[in-house]
Design a protein around this motif. Structure first.
Motif, PDB file in Angstrom:
ATOM      1  N   TYR A 235    -102.871 -17.528  10.977  1.00  0.00           N
ATOM      2  CA  TYR A 235    -103.315 -16.119  11.174  1.00  0.00           C
ATOM      3  C   TYR A 235    -104.897 -16.354  11.884  1.00  0.00           C
ATOM      4  O   TYR A 235    -105.265 -15.428  12.466  1.00  0.00           O
ATOM      5  N   LYS A 236    -105.627 -17.377  11.328  1.00  0.00           N
ATOM      6  CA  LYS A 236    -106.967 -17.429  11.740  1.00  0.00           C
ATOM      7  C   LYS A 236    -107.178 -18.632  12.737  1.00  0.00           C
ATOM      8  O   LYS A 236    -108.261 -18.615  13.280  1.00  0.00           O
ATOM      9  N   ASP A 237    -106.220 -19.656  12.867  1.00  0.00           N
ATOM     10  CA  ASP A 237    -106.397 -20.676  13.756  1.00  0.00           C
ATOM     11  C   ASP A 237    -105.224 -21.129  14.238  1.00  0.00           C
ATOM     12  O   ASP A 237    -104.428 -21.519  13.941  1.00  0.00           O
ATOM     13  N   ASN A 238    -105.218 -20.896  15.877  1.00  0.00           N
ATOM     14  CA  ASN A 238    -103.994 -21.189  16.358  1.00  0.00           C
ATOM     15  C   ASN A 238    -103.680 -22.364  16.755  1.00  0.00           C
ATOM     16  O   ASN A 238    -102.454 -22.822  17.303  1.00  0.00           O
ATOM     17  N   SER A 239    -104.341 -23.530  16.272  1.00  0.00           N
ATOM     18  CA  SER A 239    -104.044 -24.954  16.383  1.00  0.00           C
ATOM     19  C   SER A 239    -103.360 -25.418  14.954  1.00  0.00           C
ATOM     20  O   SER A 239    -102.877 -26.521  14.868  1.00  0.00           O
ATOM     21  N   THR A 240    -102.826 -24.434  14.050  1.00  0.00           N
ATOM     22  CA  THR A 240    -102.320 -24.901  12.808  1.00  0.00           C
ATOM     23  C   THR A 240    -100.817 -25.068  13.058  1.00  0.00           C
ATOM     24  O   THR A 240    -100.088 -24.169  13.504  1.00  0.00           O
ATOM     25  N   ARG A 241    -100.206 -26.031  12.900  1.00  0.00           N
ATOM     26  CA  ARG A 241     -99.231 -26.577  12.854  1.00  0.00           C
ATOM     27  C   ARG A 241     -98.307 -27.277  11.523  1.00  0.00           C
ATOM     28  O   ARG A 241     -97.212 -27.557  11.522  1.00  0.00           O
ATOM     29  N   LEU A 242     -99.297 -27.637  10.694  1.00  0.00           N
ATOM     30  CA  LEU A 242     -98.881 -28.194   9.464  1.00  0.00           C
ATOM     31  C   LEU A 242     -99.491 -27.446   8.126  1.00  0.00           C
ATOM     32  O   LEU A 242    -100.767 -27.031   8.532  1.00  0.00           O
ATOM     33  N   ALA A 243     -99.118 -27.554   6.787  1.00  0.00           N
ATOM     34  CA  ALA A 243     -99.655 -27.000   5.872  1.00  0.00           C
ATOM     35  C   ALA A 243     -99.464 -27.955   4.766  1.00  0.00           C
ATOM     36  O   ALA A 243     -98.465 -28.521   4.801  1.00  0.00           O
ATOM     37  N   LEU A 244    -100.169 -27.883   3.685  1.00  0.00           N
ATOM     38  CA  LEU A 244    -100.052 -28.843   2.541  1.00  0.00           C
ATOM     39  C   LEU A 244    -100.433 -27.982   1.378  1.00  0.00           C
ATOM     40  O   LEU A 244    -101.513 -26.959   1.435  1.00  0.00           O
ATOM     41  N   ILE A 245     -99.616 -28.177   0.140  1.00  0.00           N
ATOM     42  CA  ILE A 245     -99.848 -27.680  -1.015  1.00  0.00           C
ATOM     43  C   ILE A 245    -100.229 -28.862  -1.988  1.00  0.00           C
ATOM     44  O   ILE A 245     -99.152 -29.688  -1.890  1.00  0.00           O
ATOM     45  N   LEU A 246    -101.251 -28.950  -2.694  1.00  0.00           N
ATOM     46  CA  LEU A 246    -101.419 -30.094  -3.625  1.00  0.00           C
ATOM     47  C   LEU A 246    -102.168 -29.367  -4.663  1.00  0.00           C
ATOM     48  O   LEU A 246    -103.493 -29.324  -4.717  1.00  0.00           O
ATOM     49  N   GLY A 247    -101.403 -28.961  -5.696  1.00  0.00           N
ATOM     50  CA  GLY A 247    -102.193 -28.465  -6.955  1.00  0.00           C
ATOM     51  C   GLY A 247    -101.354 -29.073  -7.991  1.00  0.00           C
ATOM     52  O   GLY A 247    -101.011 -30.296  -8.260  1.00  0.00           O
ATOM     53  N   THR A 248    -100.846 -28.206  -9.164  1.00  0.00           N
ATOM     54  CA  THR A 248     -99.759 -28.900 -10.021  1.00  0.00           C
ATOM     55  C   THR A 248     -98.509 -29.296  -9.439  1.00  0.00           C
ATOM     56  O   THR A 248     -97.836 -30.386  -9.523  1.00  0.00           O
ATOM     57  N   GLY A 249     -98.192 -28.612  -8.256  1.00  0.00           N
ATOM     58  CA  GLY A 249     -97.057 -28.765  -7.439  1.00  0.00           C
ATOM     59  C   GLY A 249     -97.373 -29.641  -5.975  1.00  0.00           C
ATOM     60  O   GLY A 249     -98.635 -29.458  -5.787  1.00  0.00           O
TER      61      GLY A 249
END
Ligand code: BGC
Length: 499
Positions: A235-249
Motif C-alpha cells: 500500500y505504501k511501496d509499489n515495489s513490494t513483492r515479498l513479505a516476512l514475519i519473524l517473531g514467535t512464528g
C-alpha cells in the motif's frame, strides 16, 4: 566466511580466548567447548553453502507449488493495492499471544493525512487458557472481545450504526475458498481451536459467534498474517513483492504469476477469478521447508526430538523467537554439566524446557557495558544462581547468543534468496533485470532483536550480488503493525474489485 560487517560490530567473535579464573573438575575447558560450538554454528555460514541451501530450498518449493494443502497456499488476492484506496474498516489480528481488534482508516494519498491510521485499538492477551479453548469456544471468545471493543464505553466512536466491514489477519495456515472464507487447517503454536472444527469455514465460524451476540459486523476478507504484511507494505511501496514475519512464528508471502502454481492448487474457484487473475498472493508457510537442507547441530536435533510436532516446521525451529532462546538454553546446560559454566551449578529453572526467553538473550547482545551489567541483572532475575555469574560466564552466554542469532540471520537470508529467485524465474527475469524488490518485514525478532535485520540484509546483499543482481536490489523494509493494516487493506482491495 562472515561478512566483514559482522566482524566490525562483533569483534569478539573469533577473538582471543579467555582464561577461566576457576579450575573445575569437568570433562573439558569452557574454552574448548566454546570453540566447538563456534565451529558447529559457523561452519555452514559461507556464501557458497548458503547459495547451495537456497538452491535446494527452491527445489523443495517446486513440488509444493504443484501439490500440497499445507504450504504454498494461494490467496484470493490477485492484485496488489495501488495505495489510493480509502475507507474505514474493523481489522482483526489473531497472533500467537495476542488478539487485537482495531478500527483502521486508509486515506490513500490524501494531502495532509497519514496514509494509514489506527484510530482505536484493543489488545487481548491469549494465554494458555485461551489457547486451550476447543473448537467453537475459541471463536465465541473472539466474538466476546469484538463485542467488548465495539460496544464498550468508547465503542460509540467505533461504530456509526452501519454494518462494519471486517478484515482478518490469521497467523496460521488457511486454505482459502473465497476472499472472505477459508478452510481451517492445523494451527500449531499450542492452539486447540481446530478440535472438532478442522476443515470448517473460518469466516463462518467467526460470523456465527458474532451473530449469536448480534454484532453488526460482516467478514469481508481473510488473509494470513504474512500476506497481510505484504498488502500493508505494498500500500505504501509499489515495489513490494515479498513479505516476512519473524517473531514467535515465522513465515513469508510472495506475489507470483498464477502460472507458477498448478491449476489444482486453486481449488474450486469461479472461472471469473481465473479470467481476472494473472498474479496471486501466495502464503508460502516457509517455516515448513528446510528439512535435510539447513544444517543442524546436536542441540537443534534435541529440540526437534522433544517437540510436540517434530519436523513440522523445521525452518521455524532454527530462526524464530520461540526457539532462539531454547537453542541457547540447551547449549548452556551442556556447558554447565560438562565444562563448568556457572561453577557447575544449573541456574534456577534453566533445566525447564523453553524457560530461557529470547528477550533475555537479546539483552545479552545489546548490552555494550564493560561488565555486561544489564545482561547480568536480566539473567539473575529470571534464573538466579547461588553466586552471581562471573564476567567470563556472562561473556560465554553472550557469545553463544551471537552464534545462534547470526546463524538464524544467515539461514533467513538463504530462505529469502530462494523465494526471490523463485519469483524471478517464474516472471522469466534474470537476476540482473529483476529491479528493486522491497520486502515488508514484521515481527519481534526482525524488528527488535539487536543487529538482526542489518545482519540478514548484509548476507542477502552478498547472496544477491553473487547471483548477478544489481547492488542493494533486495531491501528489508520494516512494516510496522502490518497485520492490522494488512487486514484492512485486504477489505479495501476487495471493494475496489467489486466497485
Ligand atoms: C504459521 C504461519 C504464520 C507464522 C507467523 C507460523 O507458525 O504457520 O501461518 O504466518 O507462524 O505468525
Amino acid at each position: 566466511m562472515l561478512p566483514s560487517f559482522i566482524q566490525a560490530i562483533f569483534p569478539s567473535l573469533g577473538g582471543p580466548k579467555r582464561i577461566r579464573d576457576v579450575v573445575r573438575a569437568c570433562d573439558r575447558s569452557l574454552e574448548d567447548y566454546r570453540s566447538e560450538v563456534q565451529r558447529l554454528f559457523e561452519a555452514p555460514l559461507n556464501a557458497k553453502s548458503l547459495l547451495a541451501m537456497s538452491a535446494k530450498l527452491q527445489a523443495q518449493f517446486y513440488p509444493k507449488l504443484q501439490a500440497s494443502n499445507i504450504c504454498m497456499l494461494p490467496s484470493y488476492n490477485h492484485t496488489l493495492p495501488t495505495g489510493d484506496e480509502q475507507g474505514t474498516y474493523l481489522a482483526l489480528d489473531v497472533g500467537g499471544s495476542t488478539f487485537r481488534v482495531a478500527l483502521v482508516e486508509l486515506n490513500g494519498q490524501s494531502a495532509g493525512a497519514e496514509s494509514m491510521r489506527i484510530t482505536h485499538m484493543r489488545s487481548f492477551r491469549i494465554d494458555n487458557a485461551i489457547r486451550s479453548l476447543k473448537g467453537h469456544a475459541f471463536f465465541d471468545w473472539m466474538a466476546l472481545k469484538i463485542e467488548e471493543s465495539i460496544s464498550g464505553p468508547e465503542g460509540k466512536s467505533w461504530n456509526n450504526g452501519s454494518t462494519l466491514p471486517m478484515g482478518l489477519a490469521w497467523s496460521f495456515p488457511v486454505e482459502q475458498t473465497s476472499i472472505r472464507s477459508g478452510m481451517l487447517l492445523s494451527m500449531g503454536k499450542g492452539f486447540l481451536a481446530t478440535e472438532g472444527t478442522l476443515g470448517q469455514d473460518l469466516g463462518e465460524l467467526i460470523m456465527k459467534s458474532c451473530q449469536e451476540r448480534n454484532l453488526n459486523v460482516r467478514m469481508d476478507s481473510i488473509v494470513n498474517d504474512a500476506s497481510a504484511t505484504l498488502l500493508s507494505r505494498a500500500y505504501k511501496d509499489n515495489s513490494t513483492r515479498l513479505a516476512l514475519i519473524l517473531g514467535t512464528g515465522f513465515n513469508a508471502a510472495v506475489h507470483l504469476p498464477v502460472s507458477a502454481l498448478a491449476h489444482s492448487k486453486f481449488g474450486q474457484r469461479p472461472q471469473s477469478w481465473h479470467d481476472q487473475a494473472d498474479h496471486v498472493l501466495v502464503n508460502t508457510e516457509l517455516s515448513m521447508f528446510g528439512k535435510d537442507i539447513l544444517p543442524t547441530t546436536r542441540w537443534d536435533d534435541t529440540l526437534n526430538a522433544n517437540h510436540t510436532h517434530p519436523d513440522f516446521q523445521p525452518f521455524e525451529h532454527l530462526v524464530s523467537g520461540r526457539y532462539l532462546g531454547e537453542i541457547v538454553r540447551l547449549v548452556l546446560l551442556e556447558a554447565v554439566r560438562t565444562a563448568g559454566l556457572f561453577g557447575g551449578e544449573v541456574p534456577d529453572k534453566l533445566s525447564e524446557a523453553y524457560s530461557l526467553d529470547t528477550g533475555i538473550i537479546a539483552i545479552f547482545e545489546s548490552d555494550d557495558s564493560a561488565s555486561l551489567s544489564q545482561a547480568c541483572t536480566a539473567f539473575q532475575t529470571a534464573h538466579p544462581l547461588s553466586k552471581p555469574p562471573t564476567f567470563s560466564d556472562l561473556s560465554f552466554v553472550r557469545h553463544i547468543s551471537q552464534l545462534v542469532s547470526h546463524r538464524a540471520a544467515a539461514y533467513l537470508a538463504a530462505g529469502i534468496h530462494a523465494l526471490w529467485s523463485l519469483r524471478a524465474s517464474a516472471e522469466g527475469l534474470s537476476p540482473s533485470c529483476v529491479g528493486r524488490v522491497s520486502i515488508g518485514c514484521n515481527g519481534s525478532v526482525i524488528e527488535k532483536y539487536p543487529y538482526f535485520k542489518d545482519l540478514c540484509q548484509s548476507y542477502l546483499d552478498e547472496l544477491t550480488d553473487l547471483s548477478g543482481a544489481e547492488p542493494h536490489s533486495v531491501v528489508l523494509e520494516p512494516a510496522v503493525e502490518s497485520a492490522i493494516f494488512g487486514a484492512a487493506v485486504g477489505v479495501c482491495c476487495l471493494e475496489e474489485r467489486e466497485a
